[in-house]
Design a protein around this motif. Structure first.
Motif, PDB file in Angstrom:
ATOM      1  N   GLU A  20      -2.888 -10.470  -1.927  1.00 36.42           N
ATOM      2  CA  GLU A  20      -1.484 -10.069  -1.746  1.00 36.42           C
ATOM      3  C   GLU A  20      -1.118  -8.786  -2.494  1.00 36.42           C
ATOM      4  O   GLU A  20      -0.011  -8.273  -2.340  1.00 36.42           O
ATOM      5  N   ASP A  21      -2.040  -8.257  -3.281  1.00 36.80           N
ATOM      6  CA  ASP A  21      -1.831  -6.952  -3.913  1.00 36.80           C
ATOM      7  C   ASP A  21      -2.183  -5.803  -2.965  1.00 36.80           C
ATOM      8  O   ASP A  21      -1.954  -4.636  -3.301  1.00 36.80           O
ATOM      9  N   THR A  22      -2.740  -6.126  -1.820  1.00 38.22           N
ATOM     10  CA  THR A  22      -3.098  -5.104  -0.838  1.00 38.22           C
ATOM     11  C   THR A  22      -1.852  -4.350  -0.385  1.00 38.22           C
ATOM     12  O   THR A  22      -0.876  -4.948   0.069  1.00 38.22           O
ATOM     13  N   ALA A  23      -1.883  -3.025  -0.548  1.00 45.12           N
ATOM     14  CA  ALA A  23      -0.732  -2.187  -0.216  1.00 45.12           C
ATOM     15  C   ALA A  23      -1.099  -0.728  -0.449  1.00 45.12           C
ATOM     16  O   ALA A  23      -2.162  -0.427  -1.000  1.00 45.12           O
ATOM     17  N   VAL A  24      -0.210   0.158  -0.044  1.00 49.28           N
ATOM     18  CA  VAL A  24      -0.292   1.555  -0.457  1.00 49.28           C
ATOM     19  C   VAL A  24       0.502   1.680  -1.755  1.00 49.28           C
ATOM     20  O   VAL A  24       1.661   1.249  -1.816  1.00 49.28           O
ATOM     21  N   TYR A  25      -0.138   2.238  -2.760  1.00 48.54           N
ATOM     22  CA  TYR A  25       0.489   2.381  -4.072  1.00 48.54           C
ATOM     23  C   TYR A  25       0.950   3.819  -4.279  1.00 48.54           C
ATOM     24  O   TYR A  25       0.189   4.765  -4.042  1.00 48.54           O
ATOM     25  N   TYR A  26       2.190   3.945  -4.748  1.00 45.57           N
ATOM     26  CA  TYR A  26       2.805   5.245  -4.946  1.00 45.57           C
ATOM     27  C   TYR A  26       3.182   5.449  -6.408  1.00 45.57           C
ATOM     28  O   TYR A  26       3.713   4.542  -7.054  1.00 45.57           O
ATOM     29  N   VAL A  59       6.927  20.499  -7.500  1.00 43.35           N
ATOM     30  CA  VAL A  59       6.458  19.274  -8.121  1.00 43.35           C
ATOM     31  C   VAL A  59       5.453  18.578  -7.213  1.00 43.35           C
ATOM     32  O   VAL A  59       5.652  18.449  -6.011  1.00 43.35           O
ATOM     33  N   GLN A  60       4.357  18.167  -7.832  1.00 46.89           N
ATOM     34  CA  GLN A  60       3.355  17.381  -7.103  1.00 46.89           C
ATOM     35  C   GLN A  60       2.926  16.194  -7.936  1.00 46.89           C
ATOM     36  O   GLN A  60       2.691  16.323  -9.138  1.00 46.89           O
ATOM     37  N   LEU A  61       2.830  15.061  -7.280  1.00 47.51           N
ATOM     38  CA  LEU A  61       2.262  13.853  -7.865  1.00 47.51           C
ATOM     39  C   LEU A  61       1.115  13.434  -6.966  1.00 47.51           C
ATOM     40  O   LEU A  61       1.319  13.214  -5.771  1.00 47.51           O
ATOM     41  N   VAL A  62      -0.071  13.351  -7.542  1.00 44.27           N
ATOM     42  CA  VAL A  62      -1.259  13.067  -6.743  1.00 44.27           C
ATOM     43  C   VAL A  62      -1.955  11.826  -7.283  1.00 44.27           C
ATOM     44  O   VAL A  62      -2.458  11.829  -8.411  1.00 44.27           O
ATOM     45  N   GLY A  74       0.625   8.517  -2.023  1.00 49.19           N
ATOM     46  CA  GLY A  74       0.147   7.140  -1.952  1.00 49.19           C
ATOM     47  C   GLY A  74      -1.365   7.026  -1.895  1.00 49.19           C
ATOM     48  O   GLY A  74      -2.060   7.939  -1.448  1.00 49.19           O
ATOM     49  N   THR A  75      -1.847   5.895  -2.379  1.00 51.68           N
ATOM     50  CA  THR A  75      -3.271   5.584  -2.308  1.00 51.68           C
ATOM     51  C   THR A  75      -3.413   4.121  -1.892  1.00 51.68           C
ATOM     52  O   THR A  75      -2.705   3.247  -2.380  1.00 51.68           O
ATOM     53  N   GLN A  76      -4.334   3.877  -0.970  1.00 49.23           N
ATOM     54  CA  GLN A  76      -4.495   2.532  -0.408  1.00 49.23           C
ATOM     55  C   GLN A  76      -5.326   1.660  -1.329  1.00 49.23           C
ATOM     56  O   GLN A  76      -6.404   2.068  -1.780  1.00 49.23           O
ATOM     57  N   TRP A 128       5.253   3.055 -10.813  1.00 52.18           N
ATOM     58  CA  TRP A 128       4.363   2.746  -9.691  1.00 52.18           C
ATOM     59  C   TRP A 128       5.102   1.786  -8.759  1.00 52.18           C
ATOM     60  O   TRP A 128       5.756   0.836  -9.208  1.00 52.18           O
ATOM     61  N   PHE A 129       4.952   2.063  -7.478  1.00 47.82           N
ATOM     62  CA  PHE A 129       5.536   1.232  -6.443  1.00 47.82           C
ATOM     63  C   PHE A 129       4.450   0.917  -5.423  1.00 47.82           C
ATOM     64  O   PHE A 129       3.401   1.567  -5.404  1.00 47.82           O
ATOM     65  N   ARG A 130       4.691  -0.073  -4.585  1.00 44.68           N
ATOM     66  CA  ARG A 130       3.739  -0.355  -3.525  1.00 44.68           C
ATOM     67  C   ARG A 130       4.467  -0.747  -2.253  1.00 44.68           C
ATOM     68  O   ARG A 130       5.596  -1.257  -2.299  1.00 44.68           O
ATOM     69  N   GLN A 131       3.791  -0.507  -1.153  1.00 46.99           N
ATOM     70  CA  GLN A 131       4.401  -0.785   0.147  1.00 46.99           C
ATOM     71  C   GLN A 131       3.366  -1.375   1.085  1.00 46.99           C
ATOM     72  O   GLN A 131       2.298  -0.790   1.299  1.00 46.99           O
ATOM     73  N   ILE A 132       3.702  -2.523   1.625  1.00 45.96           N
ATOM     74  CA  ILE A 132       2.909  -3.139   2.671  1.00 45.96           C
ATOM     75  C   ILE A 132       3.463  -2.627   3.997  1.00 45.96           C
ATOM     76  O   ILE A 132       4.676  -2.495   4.154  1.00 45.96           O
TER      77      ILE A 132
END
Length: 118
Positions: A89-95, A2-5, A111-113, A36-40
């Motif tokens: 404040e939306d700045t993050a890596v999105y997964y 499985v790959q998610l890109v 993830g994508t920045q 979709w998730f995000r991480q600071i």
């Protein structure tokens, strides 16, 4: 396997828009709830949005309601996140992530920045 890109991240000014894409392979895409998730940096990964297997049901974090839209194309094994009225404040890596059962995400992308400048 499985790959998610993910793709589509980048630098944008506050008030601008970005569209994130996630291409899935190696799984029966239409059988998976997608999210979709995000991480600071230095913080926990937070939920942003999810979409049901058919696309008929969506859910959003309060912080993005009315600004972000999640969608999917089961024929193309793609899930999208349209992000409008972006804020710093939306700045993050999105997964991108896939779940066979609600709330239990089995697969994750790399993830994508997304960076929103003020």
């Amino acid at each position: 396997q499985v790959q998610l890109v993910e793709s589509g991240g980048g630098l944008v000014q506050a008030g601008g828009s970005l569209r994130l894409s996630c291409e899935a392979s190696g799984l029966t895409f239409s059988s998976y709830i997608m999210g979709w998730f995000r991480q600071i940096q230095g913080k926990e990964r937070d939920f942003v949005a999810s979409i049901s297997r058919s696309g008929g049901s969506t859910d959003y974090a309060d912080s993005v309601k009315g600004r972000f839209t999640i969608s999917r194309d089961n024929a193309r094994n793609m899930v999208y996140l349209q992000m409008n009225s972006l804020k710093p404040e939306d700045t993050a890596v999105y997964y991108c992530a896939g779940a066979f059962a609600w709330g239990q995400y089995d697969y994750w992308g790399q993830g994508t920045q997304v960076t929103v400048s003020s």
